[in-house]
Structures are given as structure tokens and as C-alpha cells.
Design a protein around this motif. Structure first.
Motif, short mmCIF file in Angstrom:
data_model
loop_
_atom_site.label_atom_id
_atom_site.label_comp_id
_atom_site.label_asym_id
_atom_site.label_seq_id
_atom_site.Cartn_x
_atom_site.Cartn_y
_atom_site.Cartn_z
N PHE A 43 -23.47 2.15 1.44
CA PHE A 43 -23.28 2.41 0.02
C PHE A 43 -23.67 3.84 -0.31
CE2 PHE A 43 -23.00 -2.10 -1.09
CZ PHE A 43 -23.65 -2.69 -0.02
N TYR A 68 -24.77 6.11 -3.77
CA TYR A 68 -25.17 6.07 -5.17
C TYR A 68 -25.40 7.50 -5.66
CZ TYR A 68 -26.20 1.06 -4.62
OH TYR A 68 -26.10 -0.29 -4.38
N PHE A 107 -37.89 0.90 -10.36
CA PHE A 107 -36.57 0.52 -10.85
C PHE A 107 -36.34 -0.97 -10.66
CE2 PHE A 107 -34.69 4.58 -11.77
CZ PHE A 107 -35.35 5.48 -10.95
N MET A 111 -35.90 5.08 -1.91
CA MET A 111 -36.10 3.82 -2.61
C MET A 111 -36.70 2.80 -1.65
SD MET A 111 -34.83 4.31 -5.67
CE MET A 111 -34.08 2.92 -6.46
N LEU A 136 -27.74 9.28 -3.03
CA LEU A 136 -28.45 8.37 -2.15
C LEU A 136 -27.46 7.55 -1.33
CD1 LEU A 136 -31.06 6.99 -4.71
CD2 LEU A 136 -31.56 8.50 -2.80
N GLN A 148 -27.65 9.61 -8.51
CA GLN A 148 -28.80 9.47 -9.39
C GLN A 148 -28.99 10.77 -10.16
OE1 GLN A 148 -32.60 8.57 -7.54
NE2 GLN A 148 -33.45 7.77 -9.44
N PHE A 173 -28.83 -0.68 -11.35
CA PHE A 173 -30.22 -0.30 -11.61
C PHE A 173 -30.47 -0.07 -13.09
CE2 PHE A 173 -32.05 0.52 -7.43
CZ PHE A 173 -30.93 0.67 -6.62
N GLY A 174 -31.73 -0.26 -13.48
CA GLY A 174 -32.18 0.19 -14.79
C GLY A 174 -32.51 1.67 -14.74
N TYR A 177 -18.51 1.70 -1.56
CA TYR A 177 -19.02 0.77 -0.56
C TYR A 177 -18.07 0.70 0.63
CZ TYR A 177 -19.39 -3.91 1.56
OH TYR A 177 -19.46 -4.96 2.44
N ASN A 199 -20.28 -7.44 -0.72
CA ASN A 199 -20.50 -6.16 -1.40
C ASN A 199 -21.79 -6.28 -2.19
OD1 ASN A 199 -20.52 -3.85 -2.91
ND2 ASN A 199 -18.44 -4.07 -3.70
N LYS A 234 -23.63 -4.35 -3.83
CA LYS A 234 -23.99 -3.18 -4.64
C LYS A 234 -25.00 -3.57 -5.70
CE LYS A 234 -19.99 -3.64 -7.71
NZ LYS A 234 -18.68 -3.03 -8.09
N LEU A 235 -25.85 -2.62 -6.02
CA LEU A 235 -26.93 -2.84 -6.97
C LEU A 235 -26.65 -2.14 -8.29
CD1 LEU A 235 -29.78 -2.14 -4.40
CD2 LEU A 235 -29.32 -4.36 -5.44
N PRO A 271 -30.19 5.06 -10.10
CA PRO A 271 -29.00 5.29 -9.28
C PRO A 271 -27.79 4.52 -9.82
CG PRO A 271 -30.91 4.75 -7.92
CD PRO A 271 -31.29 4.48 -9.33
N GLY A 329 -31.98 10.81 0.35
CA GLY A 329 -31.07 11.44 -0.59
C GLY A 329 -30.84 12.92 -0.33
N PHE A 375 -23.88 3.20 -8.69
CA PHE A 375 -23.01 2.92 -7.55
C PHE A 375 -21.79 3.83 -7.55
CE2 PHE A 375 -20.82 0.51 -4.41
CZ PHE A 375 -19.50 0.38 -4.83
N SER A 387 -40.75 11.44 -2.73
CA SER A 387 -39.88 11.66 -1.56
C SER A 387 -38.44 11.21 -1.81
CB SER A 387 -40.42 10.92 -0.34
OG SER A 387 -40.32 9.51 -0.53
N ARG A 388 -38.23 10.48 -2.89
CA ARG A 388 -36.92 10.00 -3.36
C ARG A 388 -36.41 8.75 -2.66
NH1 ARG A 388 -34.98 15.62 -3.01
NH2 ARG A 388 -33.63 14.96 -1.29
#
Lengths: 117, 117
Positions: free
Chosen positions: B33, B35, A91, A45, B91, B37, A107-108, B48, A102, A104-105, B43, B111, B45, A42-43
Motif C-alpha cells: 500500500f 499512503y 491515529f 506507524m 508512506l 500524509q 485514518f483519523g 494497493y 484489500n 486499506k486503512l 495518512p 516514509g 490511501f 521517526s514517522r
């Protein structure tokens, strides 16, 4: 800049067994947070578990637990008693504790987890 | 609303066309935010907002990307003169924001999958 590395593009596990997903990160900061997110088809997160860097105790959430090794900059996720609904992309993500406000993430690249019935 | 809502879910654009992607965050959430992907990636960034103020746009890949949140709630990500490399899932996430540090969990929408042909 911070980086997050997931070296396992795909993993599979038998239903009811245990699986461990690996994550390493690179940072010069001392104050930060680490997360594992699940992304189903479903996308959307979904947060699975999180860890504050200053806490030595490993976080646990029901069947999900982490092994946080701060010196090694390692943050692995263990899923116990794997269920079919656990199948998804996972992830690992990093968030600075210094950039106040802020969140913000970083991600791997993700690990695709398959559950074998 | 109950969660973060994004529209449209899917968008196909011809190369060179302008597109606008909408994000409706959780009511009352201060932080928002965006993102990007790409297929098979985590994802990344883009930008923000804290209320209506865009405090960080360091991740926007080019000046063809523009985001706004004029009244501090709904946000729109606009991409001008789309190119094939813009194809990705976009996203949106929101969190309750400033002042709560650890408790500011980010909630993601499902997303928008943009395909540029």
C-alpha cells in the motif's frame, strides 16, 4: 464511505497517570476492524492495538486498552501508567471487513500526546 | 529484509520536476500500500497492489501520480511535474495479504518526506 474522527488534536498527561484518547467513526458496514497506531517522530506507524467489530470484549495489550462502543461508533484508547516513551501522534484507523484482500486503512487526523515528567 | 524500507528518506524537488520514491516491502508480503500524509493530517490511501497487480488506485490524486510493482516485490511511486501541494510524507506498508483476513497486519516504512519548492 467510512470516516474516522479524532476530536482531540492534542492531549497531555502526567507520567504514570492514565489518559484516554477519543475516536468516533461512521460506517454502514457490520464487518470491520478498528486500530490504534502510534507515530513517533521517526514517522514509522506502529500498531498499538486492534479490535474486531464482531467481538464484544474490549481488546487489551499490556498498558493499552480500548473502550469499544459499537452502537455509538466509538473506539477510545486508554493508556495506563503513562511513560515518556508513549509520547507520539496517535491515529485511530478503520478497515473494512468486506473488501477481501484489500486491507486499506482509513485514518483519523491524529492526537498528539505529550507526557509530562 | 527485517522491515519495510523506503528511500530516499528526504527528497527536495523543484516544482515541475519528476520524482520516484522506492518501497522495499517485507520479503514474501503479497500486499503493498501507498499512503500520502500531509502535514498535521492522517495518512490517506493512494493505491494497493496484490503481488504485481494494481487492484486499487482510487486514491491517486491525479494522473501525475503513477505506481508500479513489476515483479511483485519492490514498488515505485512516481510523481510527474511535481507541484507544491504534492509536499507530504509518502508512506509505504506491506502485509502478508490475501486469505488471512484478521492476521494481515500492515507494517509501515518510515516514509519519504517530499518537499516541493
Amino acid at each position: 464511505a467510512q470516516t474516522v474522527t479524532q476530536s482531540q488534536p492534542e492531549m497531555s498527561v502526567q507520567e504514570a497517570e492514565t489518559v484516554t484518547l477519543s475516536c468516533t467513526y461512521d460506517t454502514s458496514e457490520s464487518d470491520y476492524y478498528l486500530f490504534w497506531y502510534k507515530q513517533p517522530p521517526s514517522r514509522q506507524m506502529i500498531l498499538v492495538i486492534r479490535q474486531e467489530a464482531y467481538k464484544q470484549q474490549n481488546a487489551t495489550e499490556n498498558r493499552f486498552s480500548v473502550n469499544f462502543q459499537k452502537a455509538a461508533k466509538s473506539f477510545s484508547l486508554k493508556i495506563s501508567d503513562s511513560q515518556l516513551g508513549d509520547a507520539a501522534m496517535y491515529f485511530c484507523a478503520y478497515r473494512s471487513g468486506q473488501d477481501f484482500g484489500n486491507e486499506k486503512l482509513t485514518f483519523g487526523t491524529g492526537t498528539r500526546l505529550t507526557i509530562i515528567p | 529484509g527485517a522491515g519495510v524500507s523506503q528511500s530516499p528518506r528526504y527528497k527536495v524537488a523543484k516544482r515541475g520536476q519528476d520524482v520516484a520514491l522506492r518501497c522495499d516491502p517485507i520479503s514474501g508480503h503479497v500486499s503493498l500500500f501507498w499512503y500520502q500524509q500531509a502535514l498535521g493530517q492522517g495518512p490517506e490511501f493512494l493505491t494497493y497492489f496484490q503481488n504485481e497487480a494494481q487492484l486499487d488506485k482510487s486514491g491517486l490524486p491525479s494522473d501525475r501520480f503513477f505506481a508500479e510493482r513489476p515483479e511483485g516485490s519492490v514498488s515505485t511511486l512516481k510523481i510527474q511535474r511535481t507541484q507544491q501541494e504534492d509536499s507530504a510524507v509518502y508512506l509505504c506498508a506491506s502485509s502478508s495479504g490475501v486469505g488471512q483476513r484478521w492476521n494481515t497486519e500492515a507494517f509501515f516504512g518510515q516514509g519519504t518526506r517530499l518537499t516541493v519548492v
